[in-house]
Write a protein that holds these residues in place. Structure first.
Motif, PDB file in Angstrom:
ATOM      1  N   ILE A 301       0.699  -1.138  -0.107  1.00 34.10           N
ATOM      2  CA  ILE A 301       0.099   0.028   0.065  1.00 34.10           C
ATOM      3  C   ILE A 301       0.836   1.175  -0.027  1.00 34.10           C
ATOM      4  N   SER A 302       0.800   2.187  -1.049  1.00 32.25           N
ATOM      5  CA  SER A 302       1.538   3.011  -1.007  1.00 32.25           C
ATOM      6  C   SER A 302       1.215   4.076  -2.169  1.00 32.25           C
ATOM      7  N   GLY A 303       1.614   5.437  -2.264  1.00 31.63           N
ATOM      8  CA  GLY A 303       1.418   6.084  -3.322  1.00 31.63           C
ATOM      9  C   GLY A 303       0.024   6.963  -3.147  1.00 31.63           C
ATOM     10  N   LYS A 304      -0.562   7.164  -4.255  1.00 29.50           N
ATOM     11  CA  LYS A 304      -1.801   8.204  -4.389  1.00 29.50           C
ATOM     12  C   LYS A 304      -2.933   7.860  -3.554  1.00 29.50           C
ATOM     13  N   VAL A 305      -2.971   6.386  -3.087  1.00 30.61           N
ATOM     14  CA  VAL A 305      -4.135   5.975  -2.357  1.00 30.61           C
ATOM     15  C   VAL A 305      -4.043   6.450  -0.893  1.00 30.61           C
ATOM     16  N   ILE A 306      -2.777   6.747  -0.582  1.00 24.97           N
ATOM     17  CA  ILE A 306      -2.495   6.993   1.029  1.00 24.97           C
ATOM     18  C   ILE A 306      -3.182   8.333   1.555  1.00 24.97           C
ATOM     19  N   PRO A 307      -3.424   9.437   0.719  1.00 26.53           N
ATOM     20  CA  PRO A 307      -4.401  10.462   1.240  1.00 26.53           C
ATOM     21  C   PRO A 307      -5.714  10.048   1.312  1.00 26.53           C
ATOM     22  N   ALA A 308      -6.403   9.206   0.421  1.00 29.61           N
ATOM     23  CA  ALA A 308      -7.496   8.986   0.522  1.00 29.61           C
ATOM     24  C   ALA A 308      -7.994   7.715   1.723  1.00 29.61           C
ATOM     25  N   CYS A 309      -6.905   7.527   2.543  1.00 25.11           N
ATOM     26  CA  CYS A 309      -7.285   6.621   3.573  1.00 25.11           C
ATOM     27  C   CYS A 309      -6.274   6.833   4.586  1.00 25.11           C
ATOM     28  N   ILE A 310      -5.645   8.129   5.002  1.00 24.52           N
ATOM     29  CA  ILE A 310      -4.654   8.221   5.979  1.00 24.52           C
ATOM     30  C   ILE A 310      -5.297   8.065   7.442  1.00 24.52           C
ATOM     31  N   ASP A 311      -6.219   8.461   7.440  1.00 23.04           N
ATOM     32  CA  ASP A 311      -6.988   8.156   8.958  1.00 23.04           C
ATOM     33  C   ASP A 311      -7.396   6.796   9.047  1.00 23.04           C
ATOM     34  N   GLU A 312      -7.668   5.958   8.210  1.00 21.07           N
ATOM     35  CA  GLU A 312      -8.065   4.603   8.315  1.00 21.07           C
ATOM     36  C   GLU A 312      -6.795   3.725   8.413  1.00 21.07           C
ATOM     37  N   ILE A 313      -5.728   4.014   8.443  1.00 19.33           N
ATOM     38  CA  ILE A 313      -4.312   3.284   8.214  1.00 19.33           C
ATOM     39  C   ILE A 313      -4.343   2.441   9.398  1.00 19.33           C
ATOM     40  N   PRO A 314      -4.430   3.048  10.722  1.00 18.87           N
ATOM     41  CA  PRO A 314      -4.495   1.927  11.845  1.00 18.87           C
ATOM     42  C   PRO A 314      -5.335   0.685  11.858  1.00 18.87           C
ATOM     43  N   ILE A 315      -6.683   0.951  11.236  1.00 19.69           N
ATOM     44  CA  ILE A 315      -7.251  -0.041  11.214  1.00 19.69           C
ATOM     45  C   ILE A 315      -6.998  -1.187  10.265  1.00 19.69           C
ATOM     46  N   ILE A 316      -6.395  -0.539   9.039  1.00 16.58           N
ATOM     47  CA  ILE A 316      -5.955  -1.253   7.831  1.00 16.58           C
ATOM     48  C   ILE A 316      -4.482  -2.277   8.503  1.00 16.58           C
ATOM     49  N   VAL A 317      -4.011  -1.779   9.146  1.00 19.60           N
ATOM     50  CA  VAL A 317      -2.937  -2.365   9.840  1.00 19.60           C
ATOM     51  C   VAL A 317      -3.496  -3.610  10.697  1.00 19.60           C
ATOM     52  N   LEU A 318      -4.313  -3.236  11.452  1.00 20.73           N
ATOM     53  CA  LEU A 318      -5.160  -4.440  12.156  1.00 20.73           C
ATOM     54  C   LEU A 318      -5.331  -5.489  11.078  1.00 20.73           C
ATOM     55  N   ALA A 319      -6.155  -5.166  10.120  1.00 19.11           N
ATOM     56  CA  ALA A 319      -6.601  -6.187   9.279  1.00 19.11           C
ATOM     57  C   ALA A 319      -5.578  -7.031   8.583  1.00 19.11           C
ATOM     58  N   ALA A 320      -4.326  -6.160   8.421  1.00 21.54           N
ATOM     59  CA  ALA A 320      -3.243  -6.816   7.824  1.00 21.54           C
ATOM     60  C   ALA A 320      -2.696  -7.916   8.593  1.00 21.54           C
ATOM     61  N   THR A 321      -2.729  -7.853  10.069  1.00 21.13           N
ATOM     62  CA  THR A 321      -2.474  -8.655  11.073  1.00 21.13           C
ATOM     63  C   THR A 321      -2.738 -10.116  10.592  1.00 21.13           C
ATOM     64  N   ARG A 322      -4.057  -9.988  10.228  1.00 20.97           N
ATOM     65  CA  ARG A 322      -4.760 -11.265   9.557  1.00 20.97           C
ATOM     66  C   ARG A 322      -4.580 -11.785   8.243  1.00 20.97           C
ATOM     67  N   ALA A 323      -4.044 -11.304   7.653  1.00 17.75           N
ATOM     68  CA  ALA A 323      -3.788 -11.375   6.130  1.00 17.75           C
ATOM     69  C   ALA A 323      -2.677 -12.364   6.013  1.00 17.75           C
ATOM     70  N   THR A 324      -2.707 -13.122   4.864  1.00 21.99           N
ATOM     71  CA  THR A 324      -1.693 -14.185   4.577  1.00 21.99           C
ATOM     72  C   THR A 324      -0.578 -13.351   3.661  1.00 21.99           C
TER      73      THR A 324
END
Length: 426
Positions: A301-324
């Motif tokens: 996850i990088s680049g232009k999508v980051i400004p569109a989800c900057i406040d949601e990154i903490p919960i995205i990180v949690l989702a990533a702990t359960r991703a393969t």
């Protein structure tokens, strides 16, 4: 302090509070428009209440009737210098956007904030405003600041140097309130709520690719604004529905503005099953969102999508702990400048629960899937609402008891968060 435990499922239909970004802007534009603006579903939270109080300190009459907030505007000329110091509490949005508005209106004001806000950079707003004629003194680019009556240039040209909608909006508000011809170039495609709402209030706003242009001497008229559900708040329940088995959860009337919905794009790339049912809307686009339990996969996850989800990154990180696999998040150094240094706080707190996560200069490296575990483990939101809510959702998929030490920080954006959780957990 909250004692939190694993959930077997989440079931229910909920509506999240009104969008925080849109709530701030509706109040501000209503304050400088002519006539009475009626706002439905304004977020009732600490940050938005700060904006409301500051505008009242500037002479604006704001009243509440059931779920309707009325803002009685008399144009920019209806504002006056505040009698007292303006206390922004913990609200970065209030501080940066209102600085632009106050400067453009030619007012004098002194601005302070709490300890956390006083550590956050305000020079990113002070510098571009000073370059077009603002007279602002500060504490080395931080609060407290003093705004002296300013006379801005008749033409403002500004290219956004960082992916910050707050900076962009501060300049746009300064231009509109001062009557200047204003052009802002936003190559980052940051959230566009200010541009959308200015048009709703009758301003002429021209969008040409990354260039936003507003002619001089705009006069705003009162509007009826319906604030959609905040996707940043909805994101916590969306991820919860993806991670907690046997869940049956729907989030109603969520704003899905394309400059804010990067979290949906990212989760889809992670193999999430998320149903989006869009509704008709005169203003911001809205939808009902239904997440389904999913086996997630790691992505970069990088680049232009980051400004569109900057406040949601903490919960995205949690989702990533359960991703393969290994999830890598880059280009998110802006996280260091939020209510806490979210790169450090997310990493520190999730490690307490056994997550395999590394902090980098501009993001994270997360290896998964990992079963989180706790033994009456104390975690802290570091007085940051999004960290506290992320850790609460983490507790729903953690073996053992999690103790959240500072649950009251959720009042910043979602005062009913724990009440909703209690209704959903089965």
């Amino acid at each position: 302090m909250k004692k939190l435990n694993k959930a077997t499922s989440l079931k229910g239909i909920i509506s999240v509070p009104g969008d925080k970004s849109i709530s701030h802007r509706a109040l501000m534009l209503g304050a400088i428009a002519d006539g009475t603006t009626r706002i439905t579903n304004l977020l009732n939270s600490a940050d938005v209440n700060t904006t409301k109080q500051i505008l009242m300190d500037l002479g604006v009459k704001i009243t509440e009737q059931a779920n309707i907030t009325e803002v009685e505007g008399h144009g920019v000329s209806g504002l006056h210098d505040p009698d007292e110091v303006l206390d922004m509490g913990n609200s970065g949005t209030s501080t940066r956007l209102l600085t632009g508005l106050i400067v453009g209106a030619g007012l004098n004001a002194r601005i302070i904030g709490d300890d956390s806000l006083s550590k956050r950079p305000m020079d990113r707003v002070i510098n571009p405003l000073s370059n077009v004629g603002a007279n602002i003194s500060s504490n080395n680019g931080k609060l407290p600041t003093t705004i002296h009556q300013s006379h801005l240039k008749s033409k403002i040209d500004f290219e956004l140097p960082i992916g910050s909608a707050q900076v962009k909006s501060a300049v746009l508000l300064a231009g509109v309130t001062s009557g200047a011809e204003t052009t802002v170039v936003d190559e980052f495609k940051t959230r566009n709520h200010t541009e959308v709402m200015l048009q709703q209030f009758g301003a002429e706003v021209k969008i040409d690719g990354a260039k936003i242009s507003i002619p001089s001497d705009q006069h705003l008229s009162a509007a009826n604004v319906v604030v959609p559900g905040d996707i940043s708040s909805a994101a916590f329940w969306i991820v919860a529905g993806l991670l907690v088995k046997d869940s049956d959860l729907m989030i109603k009337n969520v704003g899905i503005n394309s400059t804010r919905s990067g979290v949906i794009e990212i989760l889809n790339q992670m193999n999430a099953m998320v149903d989006i049912q869009a509704s008709n809307s005169d203003g911001e686009p809205i939808a009902d969102i239904t997440p389904h339990f999913s086996k997630l996969k790691a992505i970069n996850i990088s680049g232009k999508v980051i400004p569109a989800c900057i406040d949601e990154i903490p919960i995205i990180v949690l989702a990533a702990t359960r991703a393969t696999g290994r999830t890598i998040i880059k280009d998110a150094a802006e996280l260091k400048l939020k209510e806490s240094d979210r790169i450090i706080t997310v990493t520190t707190e999730l490690k307490k629960l056994g997550a395999k996560i590394q902090a980098t200069d501009d993001g994270f490296i997360i290896d998964g899937p990992v079963q989180l575990k706790a033994d009456k483990t104390h975690v802290s939101g570091h007085k940051d609402h999004r960290i506290a809510m992320m850790l609460t959702i983490a507790s729903l998929i953690t073996d053992g008891e999690v103790i959240l030490d500072d649950d009251d920080s959720v009042d910043i954006s979602y005062p009913t968060f724990f009440h909703e959780l209690g209704k959903l957990v089965v």
